[in-house]
Design an enzyme around this catalytic site. Sequence first.
Site, PDB file in Angstrom:
ATOM      1  N   GLU A 129       1.780  -1.486   6.114  1.00 14.91           N
ATOM      2  CA  GLU A 129       3.179  -1.443   6.593  1.00 14.91           C
ATOM      3  C   GLU A 129       3.872  -0.203   6.030  1.00 14.91           C
ATOM      4  O   GLU A 129       4.964  -0.276   5.458  1.00 14.91           O
ATOM      5  CB  GLU A 129       3.934  -2.715   6.149  1.00 14.91           C
ATOM      6  CG  GLU A 129       3.285  -3.999   6.607  1.00 14.91           C
ATOM      7  CD  GLU A 129       4.079  -5.264   6.251  1.00 14.91           C
ATOM      8  OE1 GLU A 129       5.252  -5.150   5.851  1.00 14.91           O
ATOM      9  OE2 GLU A 129       3.517  -6.345   6.383  1.00 14.91           O
TER      10      GLU A 129
ATOM     11  N   GLU B 214       2.289 -12.308   1.320  1.00 14.23           N
ATOM     12  CA  GLU B 214       3.308 -12.335   0.258  1.00 14.23           C
ATOM     13  C   GLU B 214       3.347 -13.648  -0.529  1.00 14.23           C
ATOM     14  O   GLU B 214       4.398 -14.270  -0.659  1.00 14.23           O
ATOM     15  CB  GLU B 214       4.676 -12.007   0.876  1.00 14.23           C
ATOM     16  CG  GLU B 214       4.680 -10.635   1.530  1.00 14.23           C
ATOM     17  CD  GLU B 214       5.945 -10.329   2.333  1.00 14.23           C
ATOM     18  OE1 GLU B 214       6.909 -11.103   2.269  1.00 14.23           O
ATOM     19  OE2 GLU B 214       5.949  -9.286   3.027  1.00 14.23           O
TER      20      GLU B 214
END
Length: 374
Positions: A265, A160
């Site tokens: 995810e 991220e």
Amino acid sequence: MQKERKCWLGLVAILVSVSLSGPLNGQQSLPNDSLKNVFRGDFLIGTALNTRQINATDGSTDELIKQQFNAITAENAMKAQVIHPRWGQFDFDAADRFVAYGNRAGMYTVGHTLIWHSQLPAFVQAITQADSLRQFMELHIRTVAQRYTSSIDSWDVVNEALNEDGSWRESVFYNVLGEDYIIEAFRMAAEAAPKAKLYYNDFNIERPRKRAGAIRLIKKLQAAGVRIDGVGIQGHWHIGKIPLDDIEQSILEYSALGLEVAITELDLEVLPRNFQGADINRRMVANDPALNPYVNGLPDSVQQQLAADYGRLFRLFLKHREHISRVTFWGVNDGHSWLNHWPVRGRTNYPLVFDRDNRPKEAFFKIIDTKKAP
Ligand code: G3I
């Protein structure tokens, strides 16, 4: 004689009914099909494990994990806050148990994650000197990745690093070291984990602007001559709003750079939310019951929508299976999902393909069906 025969018949009947109804632990039966077997040869099927699952405290869930999945990711056990709480002091307890689980079960084992702005111990957040931060990265990556060199198959090296518009997220790493911190992180990881796959992992990087940022980031690494093997599209999506075209375009563009693509995810939000993604700094206020509408069960129409969306996604993954290494669900059953606690605490969410009793949902069968009628 008659009585003895009846006894035998009774015993046979009990055995048949036990074998049809599943394991003898009082739980429901496991599904007949297994995701990992159905998609064997296409891609790995993974799940994220929380601490209780790593410790195998619930026999039924443990059985389900081993029956359905051939890859595991540590949901929290390897994050810096847990594994490296004070400078130079490491706590490997949960991480060691996680890799031992993977070794015992012969599962592909994913390390999540080496460099992330979140769940970072306070001492790292406070660093302002470039040399100190570089020293932290070196110590952290070398110590953690080398320890698991024979047990971690793939690392989420950096997690991220980008904003929604594709620009660099102003994390402590970016603020202190500039954008080249990512080159340093991947170089250190390549040295410490020469056999593991090295991934960049992020949410919403299927969206055009963020994808363009991810492509710049990948090209930067490649131009610097450091190894990156794959990109993880996290896959925190919403029912009824799955960006299938963006996902397809992203798989094609990332793989055109010579990378493998993993969905790392996966979960599908069914509850109301006014933004998409997984930025855990964003929250919504909890006191409106309209934000938690399915406390007593999921209406059939929503269940069907969830199933149809999972079916569409897996059809797309199968279409591009030569580029996809792994599809990992972010949790085992609905009761384990982080989405029960975020962005509103204490909701009843239904984002996965097994229900709170580990029973397969409609979505599970729709996913299996994609192999029967691709
Ligand atoms: O372990 C503590 C416990 O000691 C304490 O009592 C409790 C009080 O709230 O908190 C526990 O820690 C929680 C931790 O999960 C373990 O359950 C944290 O508060 C909670 O914030 C943390 O949430 C995790 C989240 O990342 C935080 O970063 C979720 O479980 C985890 O699913 C989620 O995963 C992230 C990926 O790593 C990166 N991509 C997005 C994804 C979803 O946010």
